[in-house]
Scaffold this active site. Structure first.
Site, mmCIF file in Angstrom:
data_model
loop_
_atom_site.group_PDB
_atom_site.id
_atom_site.type_symbol
_atom_site.label_atom_id
_atom_site.label_comp_id
_atom_site.label_asym_id
_atom_site.label_seq_id
_atom_site.Cartn_x
_atom_site.Cartn_y
_atom_site.Cartn_z
ATOM 1 N N ASN A 11 0.835 -1.062 0.019
ATOM 2 C CA ASN A 11 -0.141 0.104 -0.111
ATOM 3 C C ASN A 11 0.884 1.115 -0.093
ATOM 4 O O ASN A 11 1.583 1.504 0.999
ATOM 5 C CB ASN A 11 -0.858 -0.106 1.259
ATOM 6 C CG ASN A 11 -1.678 1.098 1.309
ATOM 7 O OD1 ASN A 11 -1.966 2.080 0.413
ATOM 8 N ND2 ASN A 11 -2.107 1.346 2.552
ATOM 9 N N TRP A 12 0.975 2.005 -1.233
ATOM 10 C CA TRP A 12 1.870 2.967 -1.097
ATOM 11 C C TRP A 12 1.238 4.195 -0.633
ATOM 12 O O TRP A 12 2.133 5.125 -0.636
ATOM 13 C CB TRP A 12 2.200 3.376 -2.675
ATOM 14 C CG TRP A 12 3.040 2.392 -3.434
ATOM 15 C CD1 TRP A 12 3.571 1.023 -3.015
ATOM 16 C CD2 TRP A 12 3.520 2.296 -4.948
ATOM 17 N NE1 TRP A 12 4.278 0.548 -3.875
ATOM 18 C CE2 TRP A 12 4.091 1.154 -5.048
ATOM 19 C CE3 TRP A 12 3.312 3.083 -5.791
ATOM 20 C CZ2 TRP A 12 4.775 0.683 -6.179
ATOM 21 C CZ3 TRP A 12 3.712 2.740 -7.040
ATOM 22 C CH2 TRP A 12 4.641 1.534 -7.348
ATOM 23 N N LYS A 13 0.186 4.303 -0.141
ATOM 24 C CA LYS A 13 -0.576 5.409 0.486
ATOM 25 C C LYS A 13 -0.162 6.711 -0.535
ATOM 26 O O LYS A 13 -0.355 6.450 -1.788
ATOM 27 C CB LYS A 13 -0.120 5.807 1.783
ATOM 28 C CG LYS A 13 0.051 4.376 2.694
ATOM 29 C CD LYS A 13 0.057 4.676 4.106
ATOM 30 C CE LYS A 13 -0.062 3.227 4.768
ATOM 31 N NZ LYS A 13 0.051 3.308 6.216
ATOM 32 N N HIS A 15 -9.436 1.180 5.411
ATOM 33 C CA HIS A 15 -8.184 1.375 6.104
ATOM 34 C C HIS A 15 -8.219 2.385 7.443
ATOM 35 O O HIS A 15 -9.105 3.434 7.238
ATOM 36 C CB HIS A 15 -7.154 2.002 5.133
ATOM 37 C CG HIS A 15 -5.683 1.745 5.755
ATOM 38 N ND1 HIS A 15 -5.095 2.809 6.442
ATOM 39 C CD2 HIS A 15 -4.551 1.062 5.386
ATOM 40 C CE1 HIS A 15 -3.830 2.612 6.814
ATOM 41 N NE2 HIS A 15 -3.617 1.334 6.220
ATOM 42 N N GLU A 32 -6.456 4.709 8.385
ATOM 43 C CA GLU A 32 -6.299 6.096 8.060
ATOM 44 C C GLU A 32 -7.398 6.644 7.243
ATOM 45 O O GLU A 32 -7.878 7.844 7.542
ATOM 46 C CB GLU A 32 -5.076 6.120 6.927
ATOM 47 C CG GLU A 32 -3.780 5.837 7.832
ATOM 48 C CD GLU A 32 -2.450 5.549 6.890
ATOM 49 O OE1 GLU A 32 -2.646 5.539 5.674
ATOM 50 O OE2 GLU A 32 -1.644 4.958 7.439
ATOM 51 N N GLU A 77 -4.812 -4.667 11.060
ATOM 52 C CA GLU A 77 -3.796 -3.784 11.147
ATOM 53 C C GLU A 77 -3.963 -3.162 12.563
ATOM 54 O O GLU A 77 -4.727 -1.707 12.537
ATOM 55 C CB GLU A 77 -3.803 -2.841 10.051
ATOM 56 C CG GLU A 77 -3.719 -3.434 8.561
ATOM 57 C CD GLU A 77 -3.088 -2.381 7.637
ATOM 58 O OE1 GLU A 77 -2.115 -2.350 7.124
ATOM 59 O OE2 GLU A 77 -3.483 -1.254 7.627
ATOM 60 N N GLY A 112 3.187 2.372 10.625
ATOM 61 C CA GLY A 112 4.128 3.472 10.467
ATOM 62 C C GLY A 112 4.904 4.037 11.599
ATOM 63 O O GLY A 112 5.367 4.895 11.741
ATOM 64 N N SER A 117 4.168 -1.793 10.098
ATOM 65 C CA SER A 117 5.327 -2.114 10.487
ATOM 66 C C SER A 117 6.000 -3.420 9.925
ATOM 67 O O SER A 117 6.976 -3.875 10.855
ATOM 68 C CB SER A 117 5.994 -1.531 11.678
ATOM 69 O OG SER A 117 5.531 -0.403 12.042
HETATM 70 O O1 LIG Z 1 -1.687 -0.513 4.630
HETATM 71 C C1 LIG Z 1 -0.840 -0.565 5.349
HETATM 72 C C2 LIG Z 1 -0.410 -0.271 6.648
HETATM 73 O O2 LIG Z 1 -1.098 0.877 7.059
HETATM 74 C C3 LIG Z 1 0.901 -0.491 7.485
HETATM 75 O O3 LIG Z 1 1.626 0.339 7.102
HETATM 76 P P1 LIG Z 1 3.236 0.249 7.621
HETATM 77 O O4 LIG Z 1 3.952 -1.014 6.961
HETATM 78 O O5 LIG Z 1 3.977 1.693 7.073
HETATM 79 O O6 LIG Z 1 3.395 0.127 9.280
#
Ligand SMILES: O=C[C@H](O)COP(=O)(O)O
Length: 249
Positions: A9-11, A94, A96, A166, A172, A212
């Site tokens: 997931n590149w966000k 998600h 976020e 998650e 993060g 993470s």
């Molecule tokens: O979608 C992915 C997650 O939010 C995990 O993010 P992260 O690997 O940067 O902790």
């Protein structure tokens, strides 16, 4: 045997050029892999990444979508548009999205139904905050988010789903859940699905862990019986790290 999924997931990262270059480099280095690999770039890079991925085993996913096919919803993207771009997966709910954009359980449910109706595979995200974990509410929160997101689905639909556990406090932050804690929650989600949708659906559904995940901790997480893959944020932005996670399967 459930095939493991490693989804990146590149966000809100990478321009179209950066996305294209990243996926080209990843493909060159990825000769053999046991997992299904999914790349979820931002909407603006979907078409560019789809072009590079044409004919490859890597799949394309989006990070969100609206539930309607079309309409006056400024700034939104519909399931039809994602299909049009070549998406096979879509991340829904998600934390976020829930935390910063007020996405509710009801909206996540509408999105899950719309994705399934259009042949997109939802990756449904659930997870507790640090305060909720410290208050002993992990199972309550994860259980109610899961039940709400899947409300009204048939056992056959549930069997084909992907769920991502998650924990919000692990996203993060570099603070990964221990493999025991992650396994315990994933096992709980599977047990809950067995109660509601039957053993066959629960045994088939893929339940990922996210928060993470890095090359150094991927193997021990992925070795757990109820962890069927990883939803990777930060480490999916660097080809070497993402490859390391894929190769840990
Ligand atoms: O979608 C992915 C997650 O939010 C995990 O993010 P992260 O690997 O940067 O902790």
């Amino acid at each position: 045997m459930r095939q493991k999924i490693i989804a990146g997931n590149w966000k809100m990262h990478k321009t179209t050029d950066e996305a294209r270059q990243f996926v080209q480099a990843l493909q060159e280095k990825l000769t053999d892999c046991r997992a299904a690999v999914v790349i979820c770039p931002p909407f603006t890079a979907l078409a560019a990444v789809a072009e590079v991925l044409a004919g490859s085993k890597l799949a394309l996913g989006a990070q969100n979508m609206h539930w309607a096919d079309q309409g006056a919803y400024t700034g939104e993207i519909s399931p039809l548009m994602l299909q049009d771009c070549g998406c096979r997966y879509v991340i829904l709910g998600h934390s976020e999205r829930r935390q910063y954009f007020g996405e509710t359980d009801g909206q996540v449910n509408q999105k899950v139904k719309a994705a399934l109706a259009h042949g997109l595979l939802p990756v449904v995200c659930v997870g507790e905050t640090l305060a909720q974990r410290q208050g002993g509410l992990t199972e309550t929160v994860v259980g109610s988010q899961t039940a709400a997101a899947l409300a009204g689905l048939t056992p056959e639909q549930v069997a084909g789903l992907v769920i991502a556990y998650e924990p919000v406090w692990a996203i993060g932050t570099g603070q990964t859940a221990s493999e025991q804690d992650a396994q315990q929650v994933n096992q709980y989600i599977r047990a809950l699905l067995a109660e509601q949708y039957g053993q066959a659906a629960a045994a088939a559904v893929r339940i990922l862990y996210g928060g993470s995940v890095k090359p150094a901790n991927a193997a021990s997480l992925l070795a757990q019986p109820d962890i069927d893959g990883a939803l990777v944020g930060g480490a999916s932005l660097k080809a070497a790290d993402f490859l390391g996670i894929i190769q840990a399967v």
